[in-house]
Design a protein around this motif. Sequence first.
Motif, PDB file in Angstrom:
ATOM      1  N   VAL A  56       0.865  -1.181   0.000  1.00 15.11           N
ATOM      2  CA  VAL A  56       0.000   0.000   0.000  1.00 15.11           C
ATOM      3  C   VAL A  56       0.900   1.228   0.000  1.00 15.11           C
ATOM      4  O   VAL A  56       1.754   1.380   0.873  1.00 15.11           O
ATOM      5  CB  VAL A  56      -0.933   0.011   1.224  1.00 15.11           C
ATOM      6  CG1 VAL A  56      -1.946   1.154   1.099  1.00 15.11           C
ATOM      7  CG2 VAL A  56      -1.654  -1.323   1.370  1.00 15.11           C
ATOM      8  N   ARG A  57       0.743   2.113  -0.977  1.00 12.62           N
ATOM      9  CA  ARG A  57       1.636   3.257  -1.156  1.00 12.62           C
ATOM     10  C   ARG A  57       0.835   4.538  -1.362  1.00 12.62           C
ATOM     11  O   ARG A  57      -0.379   4.522  -1.548  1.00 12.62           O
ATOM     12  CB  ARG A  57       2.539   3.043  -2.387  1.00 12.62           C
ATOM     13  CG  ARG A  57       3.379   1.781  -2.351  1.00 12.62           C
ATOM     14  CD  ARG A  57       4.519   1.862  -1.374  1.00 12.62           C
ATOM     15  NE  ARG A  57       5.238   0.599  -1.263  1.00 12.62           N
ATOM     16  CZ  ARG A  57       6.240   0.228  -2.058  1.00 12.62           C
ATOM     17  NH1 ARG A  57       6.635   1.031  -3.038  1.00 12.62           N
ATOM     18  NH2 ARG A  57       6.840  -0.924  -1.874  1.00 12.62           N
ATOM     19  N   HIS A  58       1.567   5.660  -1.338  1.00 14.28           N
ATOM     20  CA  HIS A  58       1.023   6.950  -1.755  1.00 14.28           C
ATOM     21  C   HIS A  58       1.628   7.297  -3.114  1.00 14.28           C
ATOM     22  O   HIS A  58       2.759   6.920  -3.416  1.00 14.28           O
ATOM     23  CB  HIS A  58       1.387   8.052  -0.762  1.00 14.28           C
ATOM     24  CG  HIS A  58       0.615   8.018   0.522  1.00 14.28           C
ATOM     25  ND1 HIS A  58      -0.760   8.059   0.561  1.00 14.28           N
ATOM     26  CD2 HIS A  58       1.028   7.951   1.809  1.00 14.28           C
ATOM     27  CE1 HIS A  58      -1.161   8.027   1.813  1.00 14.28           C
ATOM     28  NE2 HIS A  58      -0.103   7.953   2.592  1.00 14.28           N
ATOM     29  N   ARG A  59       0.904   8.029  -3.921  1.00 13.00           N
ATOM     30  CA  ARG A  59       1.422   8.467  -5.212  1.00 13.00           C
ATOM     31  C   ARG A  59       1.951   9.885  -5.092  1.00 13.00           C
ATOM     32  O   ARG A  59       1.232  10.802  -4.718  1.00 13.00           O
ATOM     33  CB  ARG A  59       0.343   8.410  -6.293  1.00 13.00           C
ATOM     34  CG  ARG A  59       0.772   9.072  -7.604  1.00 13.00           C
ATOM     35  CD  ARG A  59      -0.222   8.882  -8.719  1.00 13.00           C
ATOM     36  NE  ARG A  59      -0.031   7.603  -9.406  1.00 13.00           N
ATOM     37  CZ  ARG A  59      -0.928   6.648  -9.468  1.00 13.00           C
ATOM     38  NH1 ARG A  59      -2.095   6.815  -8.890  1.00 13.00           N
ATOM     39  NH2 ARG A  59      -0.675   5.531 -10.111  1.00 13.00           N
ATOM     40  N   GLY A  60       3.233  10.063  -5.385  1.00 11.73           N
ATOM     41  CA  GLY A  60       3.834  11.385  -5.487  1.00 11.73           C
ATOM     42  C   GLY A  60       3.771  12.214  -4.222  1.00 11.73           C
ATOM     43  O   GLY A  60       3.720  13.442  -4.284  1.00 11.73           O
ATOM     44  N   GLY A  61       3.757  11.568  -3.055  1.00  8.56           N
ATOM     45  CA  GLY A  61       3.759  12.304  -1.807  1.00  8.56           C
ATOM     46  C   GLY A  61       2.416  12.871  -1.409  1.00  8.56           C
ATOM     47  O   GLY A  61       2.306  13.493  -0.356  1.00  8.56           O
ATOM     48  N   ASP A  62       1.368  12.667  -2.230  1.00  8.56           N
ATOM     49  CA  ASP A  62       0.058  13.186  -1.851  1.00  8.56           C
ATOM     50  C   ASP A  62      -0.704  12.122  -1.065  1.00  8.56           C
ATOM     51  O   ASP A  62      -0.152  11.114  -0.644  1.00  8.56           O
ATOM     52  CB  ASP A  62      -0.730  13.660  -3.077  1.00  8.56           C
ATOM     53  CG  ASP A  62      -1.008  12.525  -4.065  1.00  8.56           C
ATOM     54  OD1 ASP A  62      -0.973  11.353  -3.649  1.00  8.56           O
ATOM     55  OD2 ASP A  62      -1.261  12.819  -5.239  1.00  8.56           O
ATOM     56  N   SER A  63      -1.973  12.337  -0.849  1.00 12.81           N
ATOM     57  CA  SER A  63      -2.748  11.431  -0.002  1.00 12.81           C
ATOM     58  C   SER A  63      -3.438  10.322  -0.789  1.00 12.81           C
ATOM     59  O   SER A  63      -4.192   9.542  -0.211  1.00 12.81           O
ATOM     60  CB  SER A  63      -3.806  12.231   0.777  1.00 12.81           C
ATOM     61  OG  SER A  63      -4.680  12.897  -0.127  1.00 12.81           O
ATOM     62  N   ALA A  64      -3.190  10.236  -2.100  1.00 20.74           N
ATOM     63  CA  ALA A  64      -3.851   9.222  -2.914  1.00 20.74           C
ATOM     64  C   ALA A  64      -3.280   7.841  -2.585  1.00 20.74           C
ATOM     65  O   ALA A  64      -2.067   7.634  -2.610  1.00 20.74           O
ATOM     66  CB  ALA A  64      -3.667   9.526  -4.389  1.00 20.74           C
ATOM     67  N   VAL A  65      -4.150   6.903  -2.274  1.00 21.96           N
ATOM     68  CA  VAL A  65      -3.735   5.543  -1.961  1.00 21.96           C
ATOM     69  C   VAL A  65      -3.495   4.778  -3.257  1.00 21.96           C
ATOM     70  O   VAL A  65      -4.276   4.874  -4.200  1.00 21.96           O
ATOM     71  CB  VAL A  65      -4.808   4.827  -1.128  1.00 21.96           C
ATOM     72  CG1 VAL A  65      -4.346   3.432  -0.740  1.00 21.96           C
ATOM     73  CG2 VAL A  65      -5.142   5.635   0.107  1.00 21.96           C
ATOM     74  N   CYS A  66      -2.420   3.997  -3.295  1.00 17.66           N
ATOM     75  CA  CYS A  66      -2.129   3.156  -4.441  1.00 17.66           C
ATOM     76  C   CYS A  66      -1.779   1.753  -3.974  1.00 17.66           C
ATOM     77  O   CYS A  66      -1.180   1.576  -2.906  1.00 17.66           O
ATOM     78  CB  CYS A  66      -0.970   3.722  -5.256  1.00 17.66           C
ATOM     79  SG  CYS A  66      -1.386   5.203  -6.179  1.00 17.66           S
ATOM     80  N   LEU A  67      -2.139   0.773  -4.781  1.00 12.81           N
ATOM     81  CA  LEU A  67      -1.853  -0.630  -4.502  1.00 12.81           C
ATOM     82  C   LEU A  67      -0.885  -1.154  -5.553  1.00 12.81           C
ATOM     83  O   LEU A  67      -1.149  -1.026  -6.751  1.00 12.81           O
ATOM     84  CB  LEU A  67      -3.140  -1.458  -4.540  1.00 12.81           C
ATOM     85  CG  LEU A  67      -4.279  -0.978  -3.639  1.00 12.81           C
ATOM     86  CD1 LEU A  67      -5.536  -1.802  -3.900  1.00 12.81           C
ATOM     87  CD2 LEU A  67      -3.883  -1.064  -2.179  1.00 12.81           C
ATOM     88  N   ILE A  68       0.228  -1.697  -5.110  1.00 17.98           N
ATOM     89  CA  ILE A  68       1.214  -2.196  -6.065  1.00 17.98           C
ATOM     90  C   ILE A  68       1.194  -3.721  -6.104  1.00 17.98           C
ATOM     91  O   ILE A  68       0.630  -4.372  -5.245  1.00 17.98           O
ATOM     92  CB  ILE A  68       2.637  -1.699  -5.739  1.00 17.98           C
ATOM     93  CG1 ILE A  68       3.121  -2.276  -4.402  1.00 17.98           C
ATOM     94  CG2 ILE A  68       2.675  -0.183  -5.707  1.00 17.98           C
ATOM     95  CD1 ILE A  68       4.601  -2.060  -4.155  1.00 17.98           C
ATOM     96  N   ASP A  69       1.836  -4.256  -7.137  1.00 20.61           N
ATOM     97  CA  ASP A  69       2.023  -5.698  -7.306  1.00 20.61           C
ATOM     98  C   ASP A  69       0.689  -6.409  -7.467  1.00 20.61           C
ATOM     99  O   ASP A  69       0.230  -7.130  -6.577  1.00 20.61           O
ATOM    100  CB  ASP A  69       2.802  -6.291  -6.133  1.00 20.61           C
ATOM    101  CG  ASP A  69       3.528  -7.573  -6.539  1.00 20.61           C
ATOM    102  OD1 ASP A  69       3.234  -8.091  -7.621  1.00 20.61           O
ATOM    103  OD2 ASP A  69       4.371  -8.057  -5.762  1.00 20.61           O
ATOM    104  N   ILE A  70       0.070  -6.247  -8.627  1.00 20.38           N
ATOM    105  CA  ILE A  70      -1.262  -6.826  -8.867  1.00 20.38           C
ATOM    106  C   ILE A  70      -1.182  -8.089  -9.713  1.00 20.38           C
ATOM    107  O   ILE A  70      -2.181  -8.515 -10.286  1.00 20.38           O
ATOM    108  CB  ILE A  70      -2.202  -5.804  -9.528  1.00 20.38           C
ATOM    109  CG1 ILE A  70      -1.727  -5.440 -10.939  1.00 20.38           C
ATOM    110  CG2 ILE A  70      -2.324  -4.559  -8.674  1.00 20.38           C
ATOM    111  CD1 ILE A  70      -2.771  -4.676 -11.746  1.00 20.38           C
ATOM    112  N   GLU A  71      -0.009  -8.729  -9.757  1.00 27.27           N
ATOM    113  CA  GLU A  71       0.158  -9.883 -10.639  1.00 27.27           C
ATOM    114  C   GLU A  71      -0.744 -11.052 -10.260  1.00 27.27           C
ATOM    115  O   GLU A  71      -1.019 -11.924 -11.086  1.00 27.27           O
ATOM    116  CB  GLU A  71       1.615 -10.347 -10.649  1.00 27.27           C
ATOM    117  CG  GLU A  71       2.103 -10.922  -9.336  1.00 27.27           C
ATOM    118  CD  GLU A  71       3.558 -11.345  -9.401  1.00 27.27           C
ATOM    119  OE1 GLU A  71       3.785 -12.564  -9.520  1.00 27.27           O
ATOM    120  OE2 GLU A  71       4.441 -10.480  -9.332  1.00 27.27           O
ATOM    121  N   THR A  72      -1.212 -11.110  -9.008  1.00 33.00           N
ATOM    122  CA  THR A  72      -2.069 -12.217  -8.592  1.00 33.00           C
ATOM    123  C   THR A  72      -3.544 -11.964  -8.868  1.00 33.00           C
ATOM    124  O   THR A  72      -4.368 -12.863  -8.671  1.00 33.00           O
ATOM    125  CB  THR A  72      -1.885 -12.493  -7.087  1.00 33.00           C
ATOM    126  OG1 THR A  72      -2.116 -11.288  -6.361  1.00 33.00           O
ATOM    127  CG2 THR A  72      -0.487 -13.007  -6.786  1.00 33.00           C
TER     128      THR A  72
END
Length: 293
Positions: free
Chosen positions: A206-222
Motif C-alpha cells: 500500500v503506497r502513496h502516489r507522489g507524496g500526496d494522499s492518494a492511496v495506491c496498490l502495487i504488485d497486482i500480478e495475482t
Amino acid sequence: MLPATAAEALHGLIRVRPYGWLASPLPTNPAAAAERLHELRDQDHADHPAAGGPLAVLAARATAAVAALGTPPTAVLKLHADVGAYNAELLAYALVGHCPVLPRLLGAADASRSLLLEHLPDPFDWAPADAPAALVDAVAAVHAAPAHLDVADALAPFRLGRLTAAPAPAWIGDPDAWHTALTLCSRAHGPMHIPVGHLDLKPEHVRHRGGDSAVCLIDIETLRPDVTGLIDLITLPAVLRQAGRPMAGPVVRELYRAATARHGATWTTTDLRAALIAYQRATGLATLSGLAD
C-alpha cells in the motif's frame, strides 16, 4: 503460493505448487539478477524515457526479478520467469490498469516477459484515523474498475451472467455455494460485470502516489477474473492487523459495502453477509475474521 498476509486470511484455500513447477527459474543472486535486468532493459525498454539511469535490484526471486530505475527512481522493471504469470499480470492491467489507485503500466515486452511500471516510493501512512477506510476504498475501486471497460469477446465468459450459469471451477468444494455467491455478486454488480479479485494485499504493498494522499496498490500480478472481490474483502482484516490498525470484521464489511456503493455496486448488508458465508462454504476457508457477524 499465496503471500504471507493472504495465507493468514485465506487458510484453507492455499494450494501449494508441485516441486519443480517452474521450468526456467531466474537467478536469486542479486548481482546475477541485475545483469539479466540490465540486458533486457537495453534490449526491450531502452526507448522509454523512464528506463534510463542506474538500476537497483529490489527483489531477486526464482519466479521474478524486480529493479528500480533512475535516481531518484521513476520506473520499476519487472521480469517474470513464468509466461503464465507474465500474461496474468498483463490481463490484470487490461482489466483494471485504468484505475487511478494502481501504478501505471509504461511498457511490456512479450519476448522477455518483462514489464515497465510506474515507481511509487512513498509508503502509506497508517496513522491517520481514516487510513483503514482509504485502503478499503482503494480495494473497492479496483473491484469496480472492469465496469468501465468495453471488454473484448474473449473475456465474455468471465462476466457474472455467464459465470453463474457455468459449472463451478474444479477447485471449488461446494458448487451450490459457489453459485450462490456469484448470484449475489451479480445482484450487486450486474450480470455484465467481470468480477476480479485476489490482489496481493499486504501492508508494504500500500503506497502513496507522489507524496500526496492518494492511496495506491502495487504488485497486482495475482489479480484474476472469476474469483470475485470477496477474496480481498476477506483478506482486509489480516492486512489491517499486520499494519497495526486492527478493526472488527463487521466494521470492515460496512466500510467495504459503503465504498463499493460509491463505485457503483448495490450490496446490501444482508446480501454481502450471505455472499461471504457462501464463499467460505464453496472454497473451504477456515475463517471470515468476523466479517459475517
